[in-house]
Write a protein that holds these residues in place. Sequence first.
Motif, mmCIF file in Angstrom:
data_model
loop_
_atom_site.group_PDB
_atom_site.id
_atom_site.type_symbol
_atom_site.label_atom_id
_atom_site.label_comp_id
_atom_site.label_asym_id
_atom_site.label_seq_id
_atom_site.Cartn_x
_atom_site.Cartn_y
_atom_site.Cartn_z
ATOM 1 N N GLU A 43 0.830 -1.205 0.082
ATOM 2 C CA GLU A 43 0.128 0.005 0.048
ATOM 3 C C GLU A 43 0.719 1.248 -0.054
ATOM 4 O O GLU A 43 0.846 2.079 -0.820
ATOM 5 N N GLN A 44 1.450 1.631 1.053
ATOM 6 C CA GLN A 44 2.409 2.745 1.336
ATOM 7 C C GLN A 44 3.376 2.231 2.250
ATOM 8 O O GLN A 44 3.037 1.230 2.888
ATOM 9 N N PRO A 45 4.530 3.124 2.308
ATOM 10 C CA PRO A 45 5.450 2.903 3.279
ATOM 11 C C PRO A 45 4.825 3.079 4.872
ATOM 12 O O PRO A 45 3.985 4.042 4.801
ATOM 13 N N GLY A 46 5.243 2.470 5.759
ATOM 14 C CA GLY A 46 4.802 2.775 7.206
ATOM 15 C C GLY A 46 5.810 3.577 7.872
ATOM 16 O O GLY A 46 6.796 4.331 7.207
ATOM 17 N N ASP A 47 5.722 3.971 9.140
ATOM 18 C CA ASP A 47 6.413 4.657 9.851
ATOM 19 C C ASP A 47 7.961 4.473 9.877
ATOM 20 O O ASP A 47 8.869 5.078 9.664
ATOM 21 N N PRO A 55 11.201 -0.269 1.518
ATOM 22 C CA PRO A 55 9.893 -0.890 1.647
ATOM 23 C C PRO A 55 9.864 -2.002 2.594
ATOM 24 O O PRO A 55 10.864 -2.939 2.872
ATOM 25 N N PHE A 56 8.903 -2.255 3.414
ATOM 26 C CA PHE A 56 8.647 -3.589 4.013
ATOM 27 C C PHE A 56 10.032 -3.973 4.988
ATOM 28 O O PHE A 56 10.374 -5.061 5.034
ATOM 29 N N VAL A 57 10.150 -2.894 5.669
ATOM 30 C CA VAL A 57 11.359 -3.329 6.585
ATOM 31 C C VAL A 57 10.808 -3.127 8.383
ATOM 32 O O VAL A 57 11.572 -3.431 9.177
ATOM 33 N N PRO A 59 7.188 -3.858 11.000
ATOM 34 C CA PRO A 59 6.467 -5.422 11.408
ATOM 35 C C PRO A 59 6.029 -5.877 10.407
ATOM 36 O O PRO A 59 5.726 -7.133 10.305
ATOM 37 N N ALA A 60 5.215 -5.159 9.528
ATOM 38 C CA ALA A 60 4.440 -5.934 8.420
ATOM 39 C C ALA A 60 5.462 -6.591 7.620
ATOM 40 O O ALA A 60 5.226 -7.848 6.765
ATOM 41 N N GLY A 61 6.723 -6.104 7.510
ATOM 42 C CA GLY A 61 7.842 -6.260 6.385
ATOM 43 C C GLY A 61 8.165 -7.888 7.171
ATOM 44 O O GLY A 61 8.682 -8.829 6.542
ATOM 45 N N THR A 81 7.519 -2.961 -3.753
ATOM 46 C CA THR A 81 7.206 -1.735 -3.945
ATOM 47 C C THR A 81 5.938 -1.603 -3.248
ATOM 48 O O THR A 81 5.205 -2.268 -2.880
ATOM 49 N N ASN A 82 5.536 -0.452 -3.355
ATOM 50 C CA ASN A 82 4.220 0.208 -2.904
ATOM 51 C C ASN A 82 3.468 0.909 -3.939
ATOM 52 O O ASN A 82 4.064 1.591 -4.937
ATOM 53 N N ALA A 83 2.279 0.983 -3.959
ATOM 54 C CA ALA A 83 1.135 1.738 -4.632
ATOM 55 C C ALA A 83 1.373 3.404 -4.364
ATOM 56 O O ALA A 83 1.435 3.905 -5.394
ATOM 57 N N VAL A 162 -4.189 -10.600 0.751
ATOM 58 C CA VAL A 162 -4.234 -9.558 1.903
ATOM 59 C C VAL A 162 -2.988 -9.000 2.086
ATOM 60 O O VAL A 162 -1.785 -9.181 1.725
ATOM 61 N N HIS A 163 -3.061 -8.000 2.651
ATOM 62 C CA HIS A 163 -2.014 -7.035 3.245
ATOM 63 C C HIS A 163 -1.427 -7.909 4.747
ATOM 64 O O HIS A 163 -2.206 -8.073 5.571
ATOM 65 N N PRO A 164 -0.029 -7.977 4.991
ATOM 66 C CA PRO A 164 0.352 -8.394 6.107
ATOM 67 C C PRO A 164 0.063 -7.786 7.206
ATOM 68 O O PRO A 164 -0.288 -8.444 8.238
#
Length: 205
Positions: A43-47, A55-57, A59-61, A81-83, A162-164
């Motif tokens: 979706e998008q990068p997190g905090d 990208p994805f480094v 908790p979801a990563g 990558t992310n949208a 689904v998204h992690p």
Amino acid sequence: MSDTLDSLRRAAASCTNCELYADATRTVFGEGPASAWLMLVGEQPGDREDREGAPFVGPAGRLLDTALERAGIDRDEVYLTNAVKHFRFERDGNRRLHKTPAVGHVRACRPWLDGELAAVAPEVIATLGATAAKALLGSGFRITADRGRPREWEDRQLVPTVHPSAILRTPPERRSEALDALVADLAVVAGLRPARSGRATPPHR
Ligand code: URA
């Protein structure tokens, strides 16, 4: 990384296509081999991603890494990558809380995703969560009905799942079942790995 990806990444670093650049720390561009057979679109990068620039480094990563490994996919063979490439958030004191990107943000970011798709030309795409699936398949797409089912999209195979983060939000008593379902979807993805990648697809655990 190819020259094309490299110049896209440099151009995206100063993107002002929407207002998200103003509050985010940086553009978080995709990462992975330019020759990847598989592109995962989140979706998008997190905090954490916003701070680290990858990208994805967060908790979801970490959960994604577990699921990929169980499905027999090596993170190193994937372009991630992310949208949307800037972190959208709202402040709660010192905390920055994730806010789902709007359609306008996805649209503004689309040239970067299109550039990545053209440069990597993956045989298979897996979308993680509703934002990524809708970005590519349109707003009518519903994950619950179609997750884990490959479909042809622009001459390649696309598998929505689904998204992690959804698994991290699942109540603890149902989390392992939710993770198993993500692994099963990714095992479908692994089964689409082209012979040219030179890797066998082990059965998932
Ligand atoms: N969630 C995403 O969709 N992408 C990331 O890079 C991190 C969390």
